[in-house]
Scaffold this motif. Sequence first.
Motif, PDB file in Angstrom:
ATOM      1  N   LEU A 187      39.378  63.578  42.300  1.00 20.70           N
ATOM      2  CA  LEU A 187      39.312  62.464  41.285  1.00 20.70           C
ATOM      3  C   LEU A 187      39.618  62.987  39.751  1.00 20.70           C
ATOM      4  CD1 LEU A 187      36.844  60.359  42.947  1.00 20.70           C
ATOM      5  CD2 LEU A 187      39.316  59.947  43.187  1.00 20.70           C
ATOM      6  N   ARG A 189      34.443  57.089  42.483  1.00 18.86           N
ATOM      7  CA  ARG A 189      35.776  56.665  41.521  1.00 18.86           C
ATOM      8  C   ARG A 189      35.143  55.897  40.369  1.00 18.86           C
ATOM      9  NH1 ARG A 189      40.339  53.595  44.891  1.00 18.86           N
ATOM     10  NH2 ARG A 189      38.724  52.137  45.617  1.00 18.86           N
ATOM     11  N   PHE A 202      42.430  57.752  43.308  1.00 23.15           N
ATOM     12  CA  PHE A 202      42.793  56.584  42.447  1.00 23.15           C
ATOM     13  C   PHE A 202      44.193  55.997  42.789  1.00 23.15           C
ATOM     14  CE2 PHE A 202      39.744  58.600  39.600  1.00 23.15           C
ATOM     15  CZ  PHE A 202      38.840  57.593  39.398  1.00 23.15           C
TER      16      PHE A 202
END
Length: 246
Positions: free
Chosen positions: A193, A67, A116
């Motif tokens: 992601l 992330r 996220f």
Amino acid sequence: MTKLAIIGGTGLTSLDDINITRKEVVQSPFGHPSGILQTGELFGTEVLFLPRHGASHTIPPHKVNYRANLWVLKHAGVDTIIAVNAVGGIDSDLEAGQIVIPDQIIDYTTSRTNTFFEEGLKEVVHVDFTEPYCADLREKIISVCAEQSLRFKDKGTYAATEGPRLESAQEINRLERDGCNIVGMTGMPEAGLARELDICYACIAVVANQAAGRSDEKITMDMIANNLNDGIKTVRKVLSKVIPTI
Ligand code: HPA
């Protein structure tokens, strides 16, 4: 204008030909990325570079802060990523050093934060992942591989395993029954992601070894490193031709 980043995997912790113009220690709301974010000129184009496992190759696949890596790239304005990932070859015709441009992925990881979209949401978010890789970018990479007459596969399903241990022979048999052609430990959650951040993302997978049980040889780190040498040379050649087209 497109802003391109390269995420380098095992065997690609630096870019030889890059003329570095900026090095930044960037923080993210999700913690530290894998290393310093480098910006430079590569084959006439501005490119950002991040080594997935850190500059000294010390961060194992399950400990990579995916992330943070994706967030810092997005924050730097990146909208296109070429990810380079070492893999084991499941298909019998895949040789060490060969490259594969996967078109599908199956996520077998178990312990990674993979989104996220989990806190402070106004509404639940589900992103479309039918085609996990960016079609346009894949096409550009495939065209270059074909023009250069490289030994490569223009599609394949990437099995993303948790690691850091390699698989058992029967695990590989199961992945094959699932339709997987290559196996690696870093393809997810990175691709997911990137999609959540609306980044065009494609993978150049480099075959470092035949997957467990597919050859009589024991898989060692030395074997992986040696085989990757050749494959990474091919990747560098592909990057030199594809980057100017992006
Ligand atoms: N399995 C999983 N990941 C890998 C392999 C493998 O055989 N080789 C390089 N990364």
